[in-house]
Design a protein around this motif. Sequence first.
Motif, PDB file in Angstrom:
ATOM      1  N   ASN A   1     -64.951  87.294  28.224  1.00 25.17           N
ATOM      2  CA  ASN A   1     -66.266  86.766  28.439  1.00 25.17           C
ATOM      3  C   ASN A   1     -66.860  86.258  27.141  1.00 25.17           C
ATOM      4  OD1 ASN A   1     -68.393  86.270  30.412  1.00 25.17           O
ATOM      5  ND2 ASN A   1     -69.418  88.270  29.939  1.00 25.17           N
ATOM      6  N   VAL A   2     -67.663  85.053  27.591  1.00 26.09           N
ATOM      7  CA  VAL A   2     -68.221  84.518  26.341  1.00 26.09           C
ATOM      8  C   VAL A   2     -69.367  83.589  26.849  1.00 26.09           C
ATOM      9  CG1 VAL A   2     -67.032  82.432  26.297  1.00 26.09           C
ATOM     10  CG2 VAL A   2     -67.568  83.291  24.059  1.00 26.09           C
ATOM     11  N   THR A   3     -70.314  82.857  26.010  1.00 27.72           N
ATOM     12  CA  THR A   3     -71.262  82.215  26.217  1.00 27.72           C
ATOM     13  C   THR A   3     -70.660  80.848  26.780  1.00 27.72           C
ATOM     14  OG1 THR A   3     -72.790  82.969  24.612  1.00 27.72           O
ATOM     15  CG2 THR A   3     -73.239  80.926  25.602  1.00 27.72           C
ATOM     16  N   ASN A   4     -70.982  80.416  27.911  1.00 24.23           N
ATOM     17  CA  ASN A   4     -70.102  79.181  28.697  1.00 24.23           C
ATOM     18  C   ASN A   4     -69.680  78.233  27.603  1.00 24.23           C
ATOM     19  OD1 ASN A   4     -69.590  77.112  30.306  1.00 24.23           O
ATOM     20  ND2 ASN A   4     -70.346  78.533  31.970  1.00 24.23           N
ATOM     21  N   GLN A   5     -70.750  77.761  26.889  1.00 22.88           N
ATOM     22  CA  GLN A   5     -70.667  76.554  26.035  1.00 22.88           C
ATOM     23  C   GLN A   5     -70.048  76.854  24.675  1.00 22.88           C
ATOM     24  OE1 GLN A   5     -73.584  77.433  27.287  1.00 22.88           O
ATOM     25  NE2 GLN A   5     -74.436  75.937  28.431  1.00 22.88           N
TER      26      GLN A   5
ATOM     27  N   GLY B   1     -67.267  88.460  20.957  1.00 16.94           N
ATOM     28  CA  GLY B   1     -68.491  89.197  20.782  1.00 16.94           C
ATOM     29  C   GLY B   1     -69.343  88.532  19.865  1.00 16.94           C
ATOM     30  N   PRO B   2     -68.897  88.294  18.704  1.00 16.58           N
ATOM     31  CA  PRO B   2     -69.616  87.385  17.662  1.00 16.58           C
ATOM     32  C   PRO B   2     -70.193  85.908  18.334  1.00 16.58           C
ATOM     33  CG  PRO B   2     -67.948  88.404  16.560  1.00 16.58           C
ATOM     34  CD  PRO B   2     -67.791  88.766  18.104  1.00 16.58           C
ATOM     35  N   ILE B   3     -69.286  85.391  18.868  1.00 18.96           N
ATOM     36  CA  ILE B   3     -69.791  83.986  19.351  1.00 18.96           C
ATOM     37  C   ILE B   3     -70.588  84.075  20.715  1.00 18.96           C
ATOM     38  CG2 ILE B   3     -68.620  81.998  20.872  1.00 18.96           C
ATOM     39  CD1 ILE B   3     -65.942  82.409  19.366  1.00 18.96           C
ATOM     40  N   SER B   4     -70.442  85.038  21.384  1.00 23.80           N
ATOM     41  CA  SER B   4     -71.470  85.099  22.463  1.00 23.80           C
ATOM     42  C   SER B   4     -72.646  85.622  21.786  1.00 23.80           C
ATOM     43  CB  SER B   4     -71.173  86.407  23.448  1.00 23.80           C
ATOM     44  OG  SER B   4     -69.956  86.107  23.960  1.00 23.80           O
TER      45      SER B   4
ATOM     46  N   ASP C   1     -75.484  82.955  22.969  1.00 19.70           N
ATOM     47  CA  ASP C   1     -76.652  83.474  23.874  1.00 19.70           C
ATOM     48  C   ASP C   1     -77.903  83.447  23.272  1.00 19.70           C
ATOM     49  OD1 ASP C   1     -74.784  84.010  25.912  1.00 19.70           O
ATOM     50  OD2 ASP C   1     -75.126  86.217  25.655  1.00 19.70           O
ATOM     51  N   ALA C   2     -78.013  83.547  21.920  1.00 16.25           N
ATOM     52  CA  ALA C   2     -79.425  83.338  21.129  1.00 16.25           C
ATOM     53  C   ALA C   2     -79.566  81.826  21.143  1.00 16.25           C
ATOM     54  CB  ALA C   2     -79.288  83.834  19.690  1.00 16.25           C
ATOM     55  N   PHE C   3     -78.814  81.041  20.884  1.00 18.33           N
ATOM     56  CA  PHE C   3     -79.048  79.603  21.001  1.00 18.33           C
ATOM     57  C   PHE C   3     -79.426  79.094  22.344  1.00 18.33           C
ATOM     58  CE2 PHE C   3     -77.453  79.110  16.654  1.00 18.33           C
ATOM     59  CZ  PHE C   3     -78.117  77.849  16.370  1.00 18.33           C
TER      60      PHE C   3
ATOM     61  N   ILE D   1     -74.835  92.768  20.493  1.00 19.95           N
ATOM     62  CA  ILE D   1     -73.404  92.551  20.013  1.00 19.95           C
ATOM     63  C   ILE D   1     -73.066  91.593  18.717  1.00 19.95           C
ATOM     64  CG2 ILE D   1     -73.154  90.477  21.209  1.00 19.95           C
ATOM     65  CD1 ILE D   1     -70.722  93.340  21.515  1.00 19.95           C
ATOM     66  N   LEU D   2     -73.972  90.917  18.254  1.00 24.08           N
ATOM     67  CA  LEU D   2     -73.931  90.159  17.034  1.00 24.08           C
ATOM     68  C   LEU D   2     -73.673  91.140  15.707  1.00 24.08           C
ATOM     69  CD1 LEU D   2     -73.310  87.397  15.764  1.00 24.08           C
ATOM     70  CD2 LEU D   2     -75.560  87.245  15.597  1.00 24.08           C
ATOM     71  N   GLY D   3     -74.544  92.185  15.884  1.00 24.04           N
ATOM     72  CA  GLY D   3     -74.923  93.301  14.929  1.00 24.04           C
ATOM     73  C   GLY D   3     -73.435  94.133  14.922  1.00 24.04           C
ATOM     74  N   VAL D   4     -73.044  94.377  16.020  1.00 23.81           N
ATOM     75  CA  VAL D   4     -71.873  95.088  16.080  1.00 23.81           C
ATOM     76  C   VAL D   4     -70.663  94.411  15.484  1.00 23.81           C
ATOM     77  CG1 VAL D   4     -70.091  96.111  17.616  1.00 23.81           C
ATOM     78  CG2 VAL D   4     -72.463  96.060  18.279  1.00 23.81           C
ATOM     79  N   ALA D   5     -70.660  93.047  15.652  1.00 18.15           N
ATOM     80  CA  ALA D   5     -69.607  92.184  15.178  1.00 18.15           C
ATOM     81  C   ALA D   5     -69.592  92.037  13.501  1.00 18.15           C
ATOM     82  CB  ALA D   5     -69.758  90.977  15.773  1.00 18.15           C
ATOM     83  N   ILE D   6     -70.808  92.032  13.146  1.00 18.84           N
ATOM     84  CA  ILE D   6     -70.942  92.360  11.626  1.00 18.84           C
ATOM     85  C   ILE D   6     -70.543  93.494  10.898  1.00 18.84           C
ATOM     86  CG2 ILE D   6     -72.797  91.959   9.749  1.00 18.84           C
ATOM     87  CD1 ILE D   6     -74.346  90.191  11.396  1.00 18.84           C
TER      88      ILE D   6
END
Lengths: 270, 255
Positions: free
Chosen positions: A65-69, A105-108, A112-114, B222-227
């Motif tokens: 699962n990821v942000t679509n774009q 995870g990091p990509i999403s 998502d924030a963007f 989730i970004l914090g988890v990733a870091i």
Amino acid sequence: MMTSKLTKKDLNQSIARSCGCSFSWGYEKQGNMAYAYAMIPILKKLYTTKEKMAEALKRHLAFYNVTNQCMTFNLGISAAMEEEASENEEFDTSAINQTKVALMGPISGIGDAFFWGTFKIIATAVGTTFALQGNILGPILFFLIYNIPAFAIRIGLMNAGYKFGTAFLSSAENNQTMSRILKGATILGLFVVGGMCASLVNLNIVFQVSDGANTQTISDLLNSIMPCLTSLLVFALTYFGIVVKKMKPLTMIILMTLISIVGAFFGILG
Amino acid sequence: MIGVAILLGITAFALMVIEYAGGRNFITQPIMVGFIVGLVMGDLKTGIIVGATLELAFLGATSIGAVIPPDAMTGSLLGVAFVINAGASAESALVLALPIASLALIFKNFYYGYIASLFQRKADRHAEEGNYKGIERVHWMTGLGMAAMLGILVMISYAAGSNAMSAVLNAIPGFVQTGLNVAIGLLPAIGFSMLARTMLSKSNVHIFLCGFALVAYSKLPILGVAIFGVVLAMILVQAEKEKTTVMAGGDDDDF
């Protein structure tokens, strides 16, 4: 060193197919089928035997699962890794999926924030200002403000991912470095999956217990031991059922639904 | 009436396909739906205004956690259509839209939870045989099935009217609705278990628990988890590298 089998055309086909990221979505494995669908132009080019193709398809049908774009960034890296795997017999193919899991995870988080937090808000603010007056510019501006950056990023990320993947693989030829990276990716992946388990798996046991003075639900009680303890128990039981007892996912889905509905009927779950 | 209902059903189907096969381009947002229904029903200005009103109304209903909000697309499509048809005010569109949006959500959740899982099994079988054409077909069937379901729902809803939809919604027993919502919280555990099967072992289960506890106690995004995950991975890999370097006598030229 690698000779590039994949062409710009293959990557472009994959970009076009990445637009279906949410098309075949489901609660169980989410965007997995769309990921496999988007990888197919690349896999077709690299693998000619049925066995190799089957292995690759199974890899790309794992939960995703990821942000679509932003899917194209992962696709680009996977493309580079599959290319390496198709040429180098010793390449550990489990690294392909582990990298995917570690990165989603990091990509999403960033994506998502963007997209949801920034572009959509700006597009809505501008669009509704015009549209509330009945101005046709409203919906048109909304659509353009959101989609022009969205598609530019989708295309850019494929090339970035592929370049990153190829450059990385050619510098990590050394076996030892590769195995360390793989180990790191596994750690990161497991850590993120652990975190997602806590945030996405939910069970609320609303059945109340009373010690005379205080009344509280079982979930409150369990959460006072450790927050999300019920999520952990649900995961442990599911893992036990699927991995240890080798239950079929469909059986598990039906079982979960029955428990949920019966639980809700008796007012235990809610 | 029936003609308009069919037209709206086809519109809903087309919008779903354009949105989800076209890179989540937000054509199913109320502001766009209002515009398009306005075009279809020949009252562009009303469509745009009602669409924008509903866009702002549904803005507050964006997803909280893993909960998906009432379906804005079907809701606003019918809300706008009823307003144009009855000449009602823009605000009343929300009252007309909500029962249908809630009903559509139940259908969608059912589809995402169960129908999509049935297609999943088909895709697994095709993968087993290396049949990529089969996977392509299943991918399209899954998406088109969802679009068709919502298209039919919109068609029937318009033909039956808003009151009838409220009645249907009320006829579903409360415990079934609650039960399905409970199940939605459980289903992701299946995906995670399948994923963990290839990664999790006795020697690394503590890493999984570490990520779990971090989110459980801090609700870290989730970004914090990733870091934190990257940092942890670097520390552990570094530690192992030093250990092997010492044991091997310090010959290390990797970096």
